[in-house]
Design an enzyme around this catalytic site. Structure first.
Site, PDB file in Angstrom:
ATOM      1  N   ALA A  52      50.592  39.195  39.603  1.00 58.54           N
ATOM      2  CA  ALA A  52      49.206  38.735  39.488  1.00 58.54           C
ATOM      3  C   ALA A  52      48.405  39.168  40.708  1.00 58.54           C
ATOM      4  CB  ALA A  52      49.171  37.214  39.331  1.00 58.54           C
ATOM      5  N   SER A  79      49.305  35.251  35.925  1.00 60.42           N
ATOM      6  CA  SER A  79      50.325  34.282  35.546  1.00 60.42           C
ATOM      7  C   SER A  79      51.148  33.794  36.745  1.00 60.42           C
ATOM      8  CB  SER A  79      51.253  34.936  34.511  1.00 60.42           C
ATOM      9  OG  SER A  79      52.374  34.137  34.228  1.00 60.42           O
ATOM     10  N   HIS A 136      52.445  38.833  36.560  1.00 64.85           N
ATOM     11  CA  HIS A 136      53.183  37.571  36.704  1.00 64.85           C
ATOM     12  C   HIS A 136      53.615  37.392  38.150  1.00 64.85           C
ATOM     13  CE1 HIS A 136      55.574  34.149  35.407  1.00 64.85           C
ATOM     14  NE2 HIS A 136      56.561  34.614  36.160  1.00 64.85           N
ATOM     15  N   SER A 137      53.267  36.258  38.753  1.00 64.62           N
ATOM     16  CA  SER A 137      53.627  35.911  40.129  1.00 64.62           C
ATOM     17  C   SER A 137      53.112  36.996  41.089  1.00 64.62           C
ATOM     18  CB  SER A 137      55.142  35.691  40.231  1.00 64.62           C
ATOM     19  OG  SER A 137      55.482  35.011  41.407  1.00 64.62           O
ATOM     20  N   MET A 138      53.988  37.695  41.832  1.00 68.13           N
ATOM     21  CA  MET A 138      53.514  38.780  42.682  1.00 68.13           C
ATOM     22  C   MET A 138      52.691  39.780  41.878  1.00 68.13           C
ATOM     23  SD  MET A 138      55.671  41.672  44.845  1.00 68.13           S
ATOM     24  CE  MET A 138      56.077  42.624  43.379  1.00 68.13           C
TER      25      MET A 138
END
Length: 248
Positions: free
Chosen positions: A99, A123, A95-97
């Site tokens: 990803a 994500s 998720h975010s970083m």
């Protein structure tokens, strides 16, 4: 006891938690400033899926350790540990970083000839070729605190915000200085996810991940903002687990 036996549980929380029942493994890479306990996904998966959440230095039970400052530094430590635990079919959720880290680890596994994840779930992060519109990691402390106090650190005591600031800056540095140069797309299928009300990552920026896989590609949107994961763990886990039979 080998160093690796000690190191792996530090980095991969939940490793071995479903020994004897799991025939699949999901590695979870949290967002900037988050620890392994940030996403309560495990209870939403069947016993056949073991969830291993990445615990980076500088947070939770590793708070006293210095934070890492680049994607490469994280991948150097993490990729070998995951490669050694690829006896089960596995997938990545980031998720975010997270990803970015999941994507980079997958490329490192391919470079070293290790087993690849069966699917990448990426994500709330724009594709690598899309420029970052709003970098903040180099802001002065006061300005960065003011920005984070409206988002990631909102609602926390001011003293706690100041205590967490170095870790947040380190993670933002990891994320915002990431410049991948991979020319060959991965063969792994991608499922890219996002929040329908996320003002920081647009749907077109999520869709641009399609350029980085030669496998199947799927884009799924969930109700919510950048941190849509919180409160939708059940739906998210169901969406991921639905693909697990194909992890081989």
């Amino acid at each position: 006891m080998s160093t690796d036996t000690v190191t792996a549980p530090l980095w991969l929380r939940g490793l071995g938690s479903r020994e004897g029942t799991a025939n699949r493994r999901l590695f979870v890479f949290p967002h900037a400033g988050a620890g392994a306990s940030s996403y309560r996904l495990t209870g939403h998966f069947p016993d056949s899926v073991e969830v291993c959440s990445v615990q980076l230095p500088g947070r939770e039970n590793r708070f006293a350790e210095p934070c890492l400052l680049s994607v490469d530094a994280v991948v150097d430590e993490l990729a070998p540990l995951i490669a050694e635990r690829s006896e089960l079919p596995f997938a990545f959720f980031g998720h975010s970083m997270g990803a970015q880290l999941a994507f980079a680890v997958a490329h490192r596994l391919r470079e070293t000839g290790a087993r690849l994840p069966a699917r990448l779930f990426l994500s709330a992060m724009r594709a690598p070729q899309v420029p970052d519109r709003d970098q903040v990691h180099a802001l002065p402390d006061a300005d960065l605190l003011e920005r984070l106090g409206r988002a990631e650190l909102a609602g926390l005591d001011p003293e706690l915000q100041e205590l967490l600031l170095p870790m947040m800056r380190a993670d933002l540095t990891v994320s915002e200085t990431y410049e991948p140069s991979y020319e060959v797309p991965l063969p792994c299928p991608f499922t890219v996810l996002g929040g329908s009300e996320d003002e920081t990552v647009r749907a077109a920026e999520l869709a641009a991940w399609r350029d980085h896989t030669t496998g199947a590609f799927d884009l799924r949107m969930f109700p919510g903002d950048h941190l849509y994961v919180r409160g939708t763990e059940g739906r998210l886990a169901e969406s991921i687990a639905h693909t697990a039979p194909a992890w081989s």
